[in-house]
Each structure stands twice: as structure tokens, then as C-alpha cells.
Design a protein around this motif. Structure first.
Motif: not given
Length: 112
Positions: A97, A100-101, A103-108
Motif C-alpha cells: 500500500d 502504491e501510494d 507511485i500514485r503520488d509520483s505520477i500525480r
């Protein structure tokens, strides 16, 4: 810190869950852990481990308690290993988790 240690413990056991192997792996990888070093949802599983070893969960497991594993019957070793596997599963999910967070923050950040 605790997730890699538990992973190394499980790897060290491999397919040989004999009392000697479990005691040695526990001494090398887990004897330093305490309940306070774990997330709140994982602490009950560590308390179960400490209970089996007759040690306080808030302190590192003493050498004498780890050495006692060598004389345990296979059923009790299985119970110990089962608690550690459950603890590992919780920590693995928390780590996944977290990644995942990240990676999501990096993409964002990259696309916004």
C-alpha cells in the motif's frame, strides 16, 4: 525494518521448519523485534508470538526463550510459524500500500 526481518526469517526457514532451524532463524532475524516497532494492526500477532515464547512483547525476546524453541514439539513450532506468517502478510500488505501510494503520488506530481 520489521518487514525485511520477518521476510528473511521466512526465507531462512524455507522448507525445513525443524526446531533447530526455526530457533536459529528466530535468533538471527526476529529476537530484536518488539511490539512497539510494529504497526498497531500487527501488534496482536507479535503479542501471540511473544506469548508462545513466554516473553513480554514490549521487549526483545531473550536468548533463553529463543533457545527453548529447540525443545518444542512440531505443533507448537507450527503455531509460532503461523503467527509469524500472519504478521508477514499484514506487513506485506502495508508495504505494498505504501509503495502504491508513492507511485500514485509520483505520477500525480509528474502529470499535474
Amino acid at each position: 525494518m520489521s518487514f525485511p526481518a520477518i521476510s528473511r526469517f521466512i526465507e531462512a526457514i524455507g522448507t525445513d521448519a525443524s526446531a533447530e532451524v526455526v530457533a536459529t532463524a528466530f535468533a538471527h532475524h526476529l529476537s530484536h523485534l518488539t511490539a512497539d516497532a510494529l504497526p498497531a494492526n500487527a501488534q496482536p500477532h507479535w503479542r501471540d508470538v511473544a506469548r508462545l515464547l513466554r516473553s513480554p512483547a514490549e521487549k526483545p525476546i531473550p536468548e533463553r526463550a529463543v533457545a527453548a524453541i529447540k525443545s518444542w514439539p512440531a505443533v507448537r513450532i507450527g503455531e509460532l510459524f503461523n503467527h509469524i506468517r500472519q504478521l508477514h502478510a499484514l506487513l506485506e500488505k502495508a508495504e505494498n500500500d505504501r509503495l502504491e501510494d508513492e507511485i500514485r503520488d509520483s505520477i500525480r506530481r509528474h502529470y499535474l
